[in-house]
Design a protein around this motif. Sequence first.
Motif, PDB file in Angstrom:
ATOM      1  N   ASP A  17      28.300 -18.565 -11.470  1.00 31.62           N
ATOM      2  CA  ASP A  17      26.882 -18.336 -10.988  1.00 31.62           C
ATOM      3  C   ASP A  17      26.111 -19.544 -10.603  1.00 31.62           C
ATOM      4  OD1 ASP A  17      24.517 -17.416 -10.269  1.00 31.62           O
ATOM      5  OD2 ASP A  17      23.896 -16.386 -12.087  1.00 31.62           O
ATOM      6  N   ALA A  18      26.035 -19.708  -9.383  1.00 31.92           N
ATOM      7  CA  ALA A  18      25.518 -20.988  -8.648  1.00 31.92           C
ATOM      8  C   ALA A  18      23.890 -21.005  -8.825  1.00 31.92           C
ATOM      9  CB  ALA A  18      25.730 -20.952  -6.949  1.00 31.92           C
ATOM     10  N   TYR A  19      23.325 -20.085  -9.082  1.00 32.10           N
ATOM     11  CA  TYR A  19      22.212 -20.163  -9.447  1.00 32.10           C
ATOM     12  C   TYR A  19      21.698 -20.286 -10.985  1.00 32.10           C
ATOM     13  CZ  TYR A  19      21.544 -18.800  -4.531  1.00 32.10           C
ATOM     14  OH  TYR A  19      21.703 -19.050  -3.275  1.00 32.10           O
ATOM     15  N   ALA A  20      22.847 -20.505 -11.803  1.00 34.54           N
ATOM     16  CA  ALA A  20      22.685 -20.479 -13.389  1.00 34.54           C
ATOM     17  C   ALA A  20      21.660 -21.575 -13.577  1.00 34.54           C
ATOM     18  CB  ALA A  20      23.864 -20.685 -13.898  1.00 34.54           C
ATOM     19  N   CYS A  21      20.761 -21.559 -14.423  1.00 31.02           N
ATOM     20  CA  CYS A  21      20.049 -22.830 -14.750  1.00 31.02           C
ATOM     21  C   CYS A  21      19.373 -22.526 -16.284  1.00 31.02           C
ATOM     22  CB  CYS A  21      18.763 -22.931 -13.983  1.00 31.02           C
ATOM     23  SG  CYS A  21      17.759 -21.823 -13.562  1.00 31.02           S
ATOM     24  N   SER A  22      19.279 -23.411 -16.882  1.00 30.63           N
ATOM     25  CA  SER A  22      18.572 -23.294 -18.117  1.00 30.63           C
ATOM     26  C   SER A  22      17.449 -24.454 -18.634  1.00 30.63           C
ATOM     27  CB  SER A  22      19.691 -23.229 -19.577  1.00 30.63           C
ATOM     28  OG  SER A  22      20.292 -24.438 -19.257  1.00 30.63           O
ATOM     29  N   TYR A  23      16.648 -24.370 -19.297  1.00 28.16           N
ATOM     30  CA  TYR A  23      15.536 -25.318 -19.413  1.00 28.16           C
ATOM     31  C   TYR A  23      15.580 -25.740 -21.101  1.00 28.16           C
ATOM     32  CZ  TYR A  23      10.983 -27.621 -20.302  1.00 28.16           C
ATOM     33  OH  TYR A  23       9.657 -28.397 -20.472  1.00 28.16           O
ATOM     34  N   GLU A  24      15.682 -27.160 -21.265  1.00 27.39           N
ATOM     35  CA  GLU A  24      15.735 -27.618 -22.533  1.00 27.39           C
ATOM     36  C   GLU A  24      14.491 -28.688 -22.567  1.00 27.39           C
ATOM     37  OE1 GLU A  24      19.583 -29.621 -22.599  1.00 27.39           O
ATOM     38  OE2 GLU A  24      20.521 -28.056 -22.125  1.00 27.39           O
ATOM     39  N   PRO A  25      13.542 -28.080 -23.149  1.00 25.31           N
ATOM     40  CA  PRO A  25      12.041 -28.979 -23.483  1.00 25.31           C
ATOM     41  C   PRO A  25      12.491 -30.169 -24.347  1.00 25.31           C
ATOM     42  CG  PRO A  25      12.357 -26.831 -24.856  1.00 25.31           C
ATOM     43  CD  PRO A  25      13.476 -26.814 -24.052  1.00 25.31           C
ATOM     44  N   LEU A  26      13.184 -30.467 -24.980  1.00 21.83           N
ATOM     45  CA  LEU A  26      13.613 -31.619 -25.800  1.00 21.83           C
ATOM     46  C   LEU A  26      14.658 -32.517 -25.143  1.00 21.83           C
ATOM     47  CD1 LEU A  26      13.918 -30.243 -29.564  1.00 21.83           C
ATOM     48  CD2 LEU A  26      11.977 -31.081 -28.227  1.00 21.83           C
ATOM     49  N   ALA A  27      15.013 -32.290 -23.898  1.00 26.04           N
ATOM     50  CA  ALA A  27      15.988 -33.221 -23.370  1.00 26.04           C
ATOM     51  C   ALA A  27      15.273 -34.391 -22.906  1.00 26.04           C
ATOM     52  CB  ALA A  27      16.558 -32.396 -21.894  1.00 26.04           C
ATOM     53  N   GLN A  28      16.211 -35.502 -22.927  1.00 22.31           N
ATOM     54  CA  GLN A  28      15.467 -36.854 -22.541  1.00 22.31           C
ATOM     55  C   GLN A  28      15.291 -36.693 -21.103  1.00 22.31           C
ATOM     56  OE1 GLN A  28      18.162 -39.908 -24.160  1.00 22.31           O
ATOM     57  NE2 GLN A  28      17.001 -39.872 -26.040  1.00 22.31           N
ATOM     58  N   THR A  29      14.640 -37.468 -20.486  1.00 27.75           N
ATOM     59  CA  THR A  29      14.220 -37.817 -18.922  1.00 27.75           C
ATOM     60  C   THR A  29      14.705 -39.138 -18.511  1.00 27.75           C
ATOM     61  OG1 THR A  29      11.955 -38.162 -19.201  1.00 27.75           O
ATOM     62  CG2 THR A  29      12.684 -35.860 -18.901  1.00 27.75           C
ATOM     63  N   ALA A  30      14.568 -39.258 -17.297  1.00 29.19           N
ATOM     64  CA  ALA A  30      14.704 -40.644 -16.592  1.00 29.19           C
ATOM     65  C   ALA A  30      13.529 -40.806 -15.580  1.00 29.19           C
ATOM     66  CB  ALA A  30      16.238 -40.832 -15.955  1.00 29.19           C
ATOM     67  N   MET A  31      12.465 -40.830 -16.157  1.00 28.52           N
ATOM     68  CA  MET A  31      11.102 -40.723 -14.909  1.00 28.52           C
ATOM     69  C   MET A  31      11.119 -41.956 -14.168  1.00 28.52           C
ATOM     70  SD  MET A  31      10.132 -37.597 -15.529  1.00 28.52           S
ATOM     71  CE  MET A  31       8.592 -37.772 -14.629  1.00 28.52           C
ATOM     72  N   GLN A  32      11.721 -43.046 -14.572  1.00 24.56           N
ATOM     73  CA  GLN A  32      11.640 -44.153 -13.712  1.00 24.56           C
ATOM     74  C   GLN A  32      12.572 -44.149 -12.572  1.00 24.56           C
ATOM     75  OE1 GLN A  32      13.374 -43.831 -16.510  1.00 24.56           O
ATOM     76  NE2 GLN A  32      15.613 -44.600 -16.146  1.00 24.56           N
ATOM     77  N   GLN A  61      13.708 -32.317 -14.363  1.00 24.28           N
ATOM     78  CA  GLN A  61      14.918 -33.169 -15.090  1.00 24.28           C
ATOM     79  C   GLN A  61      15.337 -32.492 -16.408  1.00 24.28           C
ATOM     80  OE1 GLN A  61      14.342 -37.309 -15.793  1.00 24.28           O
ATOM     81  NE2 GLN A  61      13.524 -37.888 -13.653  1.00 24.28           N
ATOM     82  N   LYS A  62      14.408 -31.745 -17.084  1.00 24.23           N
ATOM     83  CA  LYS A  62      14.991 -31.060 -18.105  1.00 24.23           C
ATOM     84  C   LYS A  62      15.841 -29.779 -18.110  1.00 24.23           C
ATOM     85  CE  LYS A  62      11.348 -33.022 -21.026  1.00 24.23           C
ATOM     86  NZ  LYS A  62      10.039 -32.688 -21.835  1.00 24.23           N
ATOM     87  N   MET A  63      16.142 -29.475 -16.993  1.00 21.31           N
ATOM     88  CA  MET A  63      16.855 -28.308 -16.412  1.00 21.31           C
ATOM     89  C   MET A  63      18.297 -28.732 -16.515  1.00 21.31           C
ATOM     90  SD  MET A  63      14.581 -25.461 -15.782  1.00 21.31           S
ATOM     91  CE  MET A  63      15.510 -24.403 -14.772  1.00 21.31           C
ATOM     92  N   ARG A  64      19.245 -27.672 -16.696  1.00 26.29           N
ATOM     93  CA  ARG A  64      20.667 -27.694 -16.108  1.00 26.29           C
ATOM     94  C   ARG A  64      20.773 -26.888 -15.025  1.00 26.29           C
ATOM     95  NH1 ARG A  64      24.622 -29.608 -19.386  1.00 26.29           N
ATOM     96  NH2 ARG A  64      23.869 -30.836 -21.563  1.00 26.29           N
ATOM     97  N   TRP A  65      21.412 -27.257 -14.026  1.00 25.62           N
ATOM     98  CA  TRP A  65      21.410 -26.658 -12.896  1.00 25.62           C
ATOM     99  C   TRP A  65      22.854 -26.192 -12.317  1.00 25.62           C
ATOM    100  CZ3 TRP A  65      16.658 -25.691 -10.472  1.00 25.62           C
ATOM    101  CH2 TRP A  65      15.774 -26.640 -10.895  1.00 25.62           C
ATOM    102  N   GLY A  66      22.877 -25.204 -11.830  1.00 21.82           N
ATOM    103  CA  GLY A  66      23.979 -24.603 -10.975  1.00 21.82           C
ATOM    104  C   GLY A  66      25.321 -24.250 -11.329  1.00 21.82           C
ATOM    105  N   LEU A  67      26.453 -24.545 -10.949  1.00 20.92           N
ATOM    106  CA  LEU A  67      27.644 -24.167 -11.394  1.00 20.92           C
ATOM    107  C   LEU A  67      28.221 -24.710 -12.495  1.00 20.92           C
ATOM    108  CD1 LEU A  67      29.772 -23.806  -8.071  1.00 20.92           C
ATOM    109  CD2 LEU A  67      29.035 -21.911  -9.316  1.00 20.92           C
ATOM    110  N   MET A  68      27.969 -26.100 -12.451  1.00 15.47           N
ATOM    111  CA  MET A  68      28.515 -26.942 -13.559  1.00 15.47           C
ATOM    112  C   MET A  68      27.340 -27.383 -14.436  1.00 15.47           C
ATOM    113  SD  MET A  68      31.006 -29.675 -11.859  1.00 15.47           S
ATOM    114  CE  MET A  68      31.862 -30.209 -13.365  1.00 15.47           C
ATOM    115  N   ARG A  69      26.123 -26.733 -14.329  1.00 18.67           N
ATOM    116  CA  ARG A  69      24.918 -26.775 -14.980  1.00 18.67           C
ATOM    117  C   ARG A  69      24.723 -28.205 -15.371  1.00 18.67           C
ATOM    118  NH1 ARG A  69      22.844 -22.335 -18.938  1.00 18.67           N
ATOM    119  NH2 ARG A  69      24.371 -22.843 -20.182  1.00 18.67           N
ATOM    120  N   ILE A  70      24.672 -29.052 -14.349  1.00 19.88           N
ATOM    121  CA  ILE A  70      24.557 -30.898 -14.793  1.00 19.88           C
ATOM    122  C   ILE A  70      23.046 -30.878 -14.949  1.00 19.88           C
ATOM    123  CG2 ILE A  70      24.163 -30.772 -12.331  1.00 19.88           C
ATOM    124  CD1 ILE A  70      24.989 -33.684 -12.456  1.00 19.88           C
TER     125      ILE A  70
END
Length: 250
Positions: A49-64, A80-89
């Motif tokens: 599913d190309a539109y698959a996504c999930s939110y991980e509130p505790l994930a680390q970010t790279a705001m810089q 940045q805390k979302m996983r996106w798409g086919l490979m959920r990067i």
Amino acid sequence: MLYAMTDTNNIEDITGDPYLLGLIIYHSEQALLPSELVVALIAAESGGDAYACSYEPLAQTAMQSARPGQCSLDTESVCQKMRWGLMRIPGATARRLGFESWLPQLSVPLVNLEWGVKYLVHLTNQFYKRHGYAGVIAAYHSGNPRKAGAQFVNQIYVDKVLKLMERYKPIVAEKREQALEVLETQVLTPEEADAAIRCDKGICEYLGYTLQDLKAMAAERGIEAAKGWKKANYAEALYSLDLDAVENAH
């Protein structure tokens, strides 16, 4: 951080699309990775599913990291805390690897595969020599190949992907030539690629609404929804109307 994996039973859903399979084979072979590894990860992560996504509130970010100028800090943090798409990067991972566009564009298969494979190469360079592909898979799922005794802490996920690799290997080999031929005939021009990205970005904007909001918008615009429609169906229908309105305006 561990997260749930997609339950996929029909592997033909992914290998049945020769263009998608061609993209997967092209990117994996360019990166010197087994194509069946990428296909298996897609099966476990998104089920294709190309539109698959999930939110991980505790994930680390790279705001810089660099981001689009119009993207607010709050929006960037969420994306940045979302996983996106086919490979959920992970969005933050894509930023660390150098992705500077709007993160929802990672839902575009062309973009997702490019950056998902880059991430997989990064993990392979770090962990393959010591742990093999089992360790690379474990790291893809949880950030690093942590063990509890002789097994990885996410051994269930690792075993699932390894079994999927075994199942996919002969299928990918059988369909490789046809898939690459289809890919060669359907390569997009730069203009077509830009249009595809704009389309997916427009759909992603609608996917930011709740299902109830999408239903209300569809009803207002006279869209007759079929039984069982999900958010992606409403988003695609609404964006299609947007395109029609632009064409009619000209």
